[in-house]
Design an enzyme around this catalytic site. Structure first.
Site, short mmCIF file in Angstrom:
data_model
loop_
_atom_site.label_atom_id
_atom_site.label_comp_id
_atom_site.label_asym_id
_atom_site.label_seq_id
_atom_site.Cartn_x
_atom_site.Cartn_y
_atom_site.Cartn_z
CE LYS A 183 11.41 -5.74 18.02
NZ LYS A 183 10.76 -5.49 19.22
CD GLU A 199 21.66 -17.67 24.45
OE1 GLU A 199 20.99 -18.35 25.19
OE2 GLU A 199 22.66 -17.54 24.22
CB CYS A 207 16.34 -16.33 30.82
SG CYS A 207 18.11 -15.63 30.94
CD GLU A 247 10.93 -18.24 30.88
OE1 GLU A 247 9.89 -17.85 29.75
OE2 GLU A 247 11.92 -18.07 30.81
P1 NDP Z 1 9.45 -12.27 23.52
O1 NDP Z 1 9.61 -13.59 22.74
O2 NDP Z 1 7.95 -12.12 23.68
O3 NDP Z 1 10.10 -11.04 22.52
C1 NDP Z 1 11.46 -11.04 22.39
C2 NDP Z 1 11.80 -10.15 21.33
O4 NDP Z 1 11.24 -10.69 20.03
C3 NDP Z 1 11.05 -8.51 21.57
O5 NDP Z 1 11.89 -7.94 20.94
C4 NDP Z 1 9.80 -8.87 20.68
O6 NDP Z 1 9.15 -7.54 20.27
C5 NDP Z 1 10.34 -9.70 19.51
N1 NDP Z 1 9.33 -10.51 18.78
C6 NDP Z 1 7.87 -10.42 19.07
N2 NDP Z 1 7.42 -11.23 17.93
C7 NDP Z 1 8.55 -11.25 16.88
C8 NDP Z 1 8.32 -11.78 15.82
N3 NDP Z 1 7.41 -12.53 14.99
N4 NDP Z 1 9.68 -11.77 14.98
C9 NDP Z 1 10.59 -11.29 15.43
N5 NDP Z 1 10.58 -10.73 16.74
C10 NDP Z 1 9.67 -10.70 17.27
O7 NDP Z 1 10.02 -12.19 24.90
P2 NDP Z 1 10.04 -11.26 25.91
O8 NDP Z 1 10.60 -9.81 25.54
O9 NDP Z 1 8.94 -11.30 26.72
O10 NDP Z 1 11.06 -11.77 27.00
C11 NDP Z 1 10.89 -12.75 27.90
C12 NDP Z 1 11.60 -14.12 27.28
O11 NDP Z 1 13.00 -13.86 27.00
C13 NDP Z 1 11.31 -15.06 28.60
O12 NDP Z 1 10.77 -16.43 27.93
C14 NDP Z 1 12.79 -15.35 28.82
O13 NDP Z 1 13.01 -16.38 29.36
C15 NDP Z 1 13.58 -15.09 27.78
N6 NDP Z 1 14.73 -14.62 27.90
C16 NDP Z 1 16.02 -15.78 27.80
C17 NDP Z 1 17.18 -15.36 28.25
C18 NDP Z 1 18.12 -16.28 27.82
O14 NDP Z 1 19.36 -15.83 27.47
N7 NDP Z 1 18.11 -17.68 27.37
C19 NDP Z 1 17.41 -14.07 28.63
C20 NDP Z 1 16.40 -13.14 28.69
C21 NDP Z 1 15.26 -13.45 28.44
P3 NDP Z 1 8.17 -6.96 21.23
O15 NDP Z 1 8.63 -6.86 22.62
O16 NDP Z 1 8.06 -5.67 20.78
O17 NDP Z 1 7.02 -7.72 21.03
#
Ligand code: NDP
Length: 525
Positions: free
Chosen positions: A170, A243, A277, A375
């Protein structure tokens, strides 16, 4: 069980180019039942994939690698158009990283999946042969963010596939086309379509995947969503890797190379418009270098070219959305209101488009500012001074996050000694972010930055369950610990423990005598 008609969120999502606002596609969202069906198809296809030889799976990865290399320009353009990142970064941090990850998986899969003998130390267990076998979980669900829309899901998908799992991915609602391209590359390499499927949609589609019968979940995203996902997963004890976010500190010691460290800080904070990140989110500089460091950074930031990343000369692109820009703007305004010195940027670049924010340099930031606690995920380099190594370490560790950190010094030993005291999943000496490009290195954090690891052998480890297989070599002989307990067996066991673990040879010897006959008990049931 959801019905076929149940739509889990909006019925479609529209994906756009964040640099221009151009609509790239409108895609139907996967309904809850469709997510469920995708997982069931993956479950049906997975056993044959697991039964295939490791050599066949490695060959698939090699074909994927070849096709990816051939199509890299086309893919880099798509990443640039859908995620907004400069095309050079699409090549380095997305495509190159995955070509190398495929190389790693292909080279290491055989050894990693080989059965491992398990020698036994306890003498009564010597008549057994044990081994460890690594078996795939089955179907791995992957939920991915938008900031590394290709490399994050791809590295997880490759480790899952090579170890014999199927994948249902997803992607973020902002970057579905890139995920579909990943799936197409694998299909063109010859993968059965049910072994890697993409379900499109927003948060509810992700929630439907967590609730579906996947066998393990690899989630990458924010702490807030990660907690929601972990709660849902815990209800059915679904194993998860999380992550999550980072607030990575960079420590510039007084013996650092000013020119190198300032370039590292500017790139580390501003590449991918700060939406990484692992980006430098807090920079601490020894007071003796503080003002010259700020001036050098200010000069270097002034040279950066901001714009549509499709132009190869552009270094900083837009933020992924205006919503993301508002978070950055609020944090910068709050910091300035609380006394931070604004040395560059700090404003929207509306003439370029609605999601462009000027690369920003802030000095004299403190830990009572949101900017230094939460962040930021935007093109901001916040800098603060320190006076001693102890203070630098204390500041670095004063955070809820612990993804990565960096220490900058010309003295490698000193750098390593300080790195040992910083609480983070990765600490680099004299570099930032590049750990993500080392295919062998585990990626993951301490504290709120997550649970588990992706990348490298530890990433493959997350994709398998270890089975312990134990064979008794003397099947005709009863075991001394079976029923038929009594005073005699108690004394024999007592003696046996002395024989094995007593410190003095005399006690060992006496223990040996007391345990005599243990292996040939007559009173067993
Ligand atoms: P989000 O937490 O908003 O979303 C991550 C994913 O989860 C998206 O695909 C999102 O879908 C999906 N999602 C949202 N709500 C739900 C739910 N209730 N249940 C299951 N899945 C859900 O993060 P971002 O996409 O904004 O990414 C940025 C974040 O990711 C930052 O905090 C960054 O630090 C972190 N990150 C961490 C990394 C690591 O390796 N530690 C690497 C890269 C990023 P949708 O987008 O469609 O809402």
């Amino acid at each position: 069980m959801p019905t076929e008609a149940a739509v889990v969120g909006n019925s479609t999502i529209v994906t756009t180019n964040p640099a221009t606002g151009e609509v790239l596609a409108e895609l139907a969202c996967s309904r809850a039942a469709e997510v469920q069906n995708a997982v069931l198809r993956a479950k049906a296809a997975q056993p044959a994939w697991q039964a295939s030889s490791v050599g066949d799976r490695v060959a698939l990865l090699r074909r994927f690698q070849k096709i990816l290399s051939e199509r890299r320009d086309q893919l880099a353009m798509l990443i640039c158009r859908e995620a907004g990142k400069p095309v050079v970064e699409a090549l380095t941090t997305e495509i190159l990283v995955i070509l190398d990850a495929a190389e790693f998986c292909a080279r290491h899969a055989h050894k990693f999946l080989r059965e491992q003998p398990l020698p036994h130390g306890n003498p009564v267990m010597k008549m057994k042969r044990g081994k460890l076998v690594r078996e795939p979980y089955g179907v791995i669900g992957i939920i991915a963010p938008w900031n590394y829309p290709f490399s994050i899901p791809a590295v997880e998908t490759l480790s899952a596939l090579v170890t014999g799992n199927a994948v249902v991915l997803k992607p973020s609602e902002f970057t579905p086309l890139i995920a579909l391209e990943l799936s197409k590359l694998l299909l063109d390499a010859g993968l059965h379509p049910d072994l890697m499927q993409v379900v499109i949609g927003e948060g509810p589609t992700g929630a439907a995947l967590v609730d579906s019968p996947i066998d393990k979940l690899i989630f990458t995203g924010s702490v807030a969503t990660g907690k929601r996902v972990a709660e849902a997963a815990a209800r059915r004890l679904l194993p998860v890797v999380l992550e999550l976010g980072g607030k990575d500190p960079m420590l510039v010691l007084e013996d650092a190379d000013l020119d190198i460290a300032s370039s590292g800080a500017v790139w580390g904070a501003l590449m991918n418009a700060g939406q990484t990140c692992l980006s430098v989110e807090r920079c601490y500089v020894h007071r003796s270098l503080y003002e010259p460091f700020l001036e050098t950074c200010r000069r270097k930031i002034g040279k950066l070219r901001v714009g549509n990343g499709i132009d190869s000369e552009v270094e900083v692109g837009p933020l992924v959305s205006e919503r993301q820009l508002r978070i950055v703007e609020d944090q910068v305004n709050d910091a300035v209101a609380r006394g931070a010195r604004l040395l560059a940027g700090g404003r929207r670049l509306s003439d370029l488009g609605p999601s462009f924010y000027a690369p920003t340099l802030l000095a004299d930031v403190t830990h009572d500012m949101t900017l230094m606690r939460e962040e930021t995920f935007g093109p901001v380099l916040p800098v603060a001074p320190f006076d001693s190594d102890d203070e630098a370490i204390r500041l670095a560790n004063d955070s809820d996050f612990g993804l990565a950190a960096s220490v900058w010094t010309c003295n490698r030993r000193r750098g390593e000694a300080i790195a040992a005291q910083v609480h983070a999943g990765t600490v680099m000496v004299n570099d930032v972010i590049s750990c993500f490009g080392i295919a062998e290195a585990p990626h993951g954090g301490f504290k709120l930055s997550g649970i588990g690891r992706t990348h490298g052998e530890m990433g493959m480890d997350e994709m398998v369950q270890v089975k312990h297989l134990e064979v008794d070599l003397l099947p005709g002989i009863p075991k001394p610990w079976w029923f038929g307990y009594g005073q005699k067996l108690r004394q024999q066991m007592d003696g046996f423990i002395d024989l094995l673990f007593a410190r003095s040879w005399a006690t060992k010897l006496k223990g040996g005598l007391r345990s005599a006959g243990l292996l040939r008990r007559s009173n067993r049931i």
